[in-house]
Write a protein that holds these residues in place. Sequence first.
Motif, mmCIF file in Angstrom:
data_model
loop_
_atom_site.group_PDB
_atom_site.id
_atom_site.type_symbol
_atom_site.label_atom_id
_atom_site.label_comp_id
_atom_site.label_asym_id
_atom_site.label_seq_id
_atom_site.Cartn_x
_atom_site.Cartn_y
_atom_site.Cartn_z
ATOM 1 N N LYS A 119 20.360 109.377 -136.566
ATOM 2 C CA LYS A 119 19.608 109.537 -137.813
ATOM 3 C C LYS A 119 18.182 109.936 -137.442
ATOM 4 N N GLY A 120 17.650 110.915 -138.157
ATOM 5 C CA GLY A 120 16.324 111.437 -137.866
ATOM 6 C C GLY A 120 16.376 112.738 -137.088
ATOM 7 N N VAL A 121 17.543 113.050 -136.515
ATOM 8 C CA VAL A 121 17.724 114.312 -135.797
ATOM 9 C C VAL A 121 18.156 115.362 -136.810
ATOM 10 N N GLU A 122 17.408 116.450 -136.858
ATOM 11 C CA GLU A 122 17.663 117.502 -137.848
ATOM 12 C C GLU A 122 18.565 118.610 -137.328
ATOM 13 N N HIS A 123 18.478 118.895 -136.023
ATOM 14 C CA HIS A 123 19.223 120.033 -135.477
ATOM 15 C C HIS A 123 19.448 119.819 -133.984
ATOM 16 N N VAL A 124 20.667 120.126 -133.529
ATOM 17 C CA VAL A 124 21.001 120.082 -132.104
ATOM 18 C C VAL A 124 21.818 121.316 -131.783
ATOM 19 N N LYS A 125 21.471 121.977 -130.678
ATOM 20 C CA LYS A 125 22.245 123.144 -130.258
ATOM 21 C C LYS A 125 22.404 123.127 -128.749
ATOM 22 N N LEU A 126 23.646 123.330 -128.308
ATOM 23 C CA LEU A 126 23.959 123.442 -126.887
ATOM 24 C C LEU A 126 24.211 124.908 -126.566
ATOM 25 N N THR A 127 23.525 125.397 -125.558
ATOM 26 C CA THR A 127 23.785 126.726 -125.013
ATOM 27 C C THR A 127 24.130 126.513 -123.552
#
Length: 141
Positions: A119-127
């Motif tokens: 909670k509190g995390v808006e966006h996560v992306k793995l490359t």
Amino acid sequence: MRISMSLPNKLLNEFDEVLRDRGYQSRSKGIRDALKDYILRYQWMNQMEGERVGVITVIYDHHYVGVMEAMTDIQHEYRQQISASLHIHMNDKYCLEVIIVKGDVIYIRDLTEKLMRLKGVEHVKLTSAGSGELEKVSDEN
């Protein structure tokens, strides 16, 4: 099939703006396309195998109580896979965390998904890329 969902006004307004910019005629079509993209990215992440190198980017609200401590705890749990991290203050509310990872994709995927659930995390992306993929590229040149 029909579904109903609740969205914050700001998110819906931003989505509507993207739909207009891209020429969509309806929200339903835009939502279907967004869901398909989400599913494809999830399937891609789950089909990866073996050793990988990559970058996880995380945008979060640093005012959200406990989010920074939770992110630190998770990163300590995966310290064998984390090579480095970088913290950037984006504005008064949001921070960007860039995490460089290397190791078995099972752990990298688990780390990424744990960060996504906070909670509190808006966006996560793995490359990421596998060493075999990089060798194919260099062999072709």
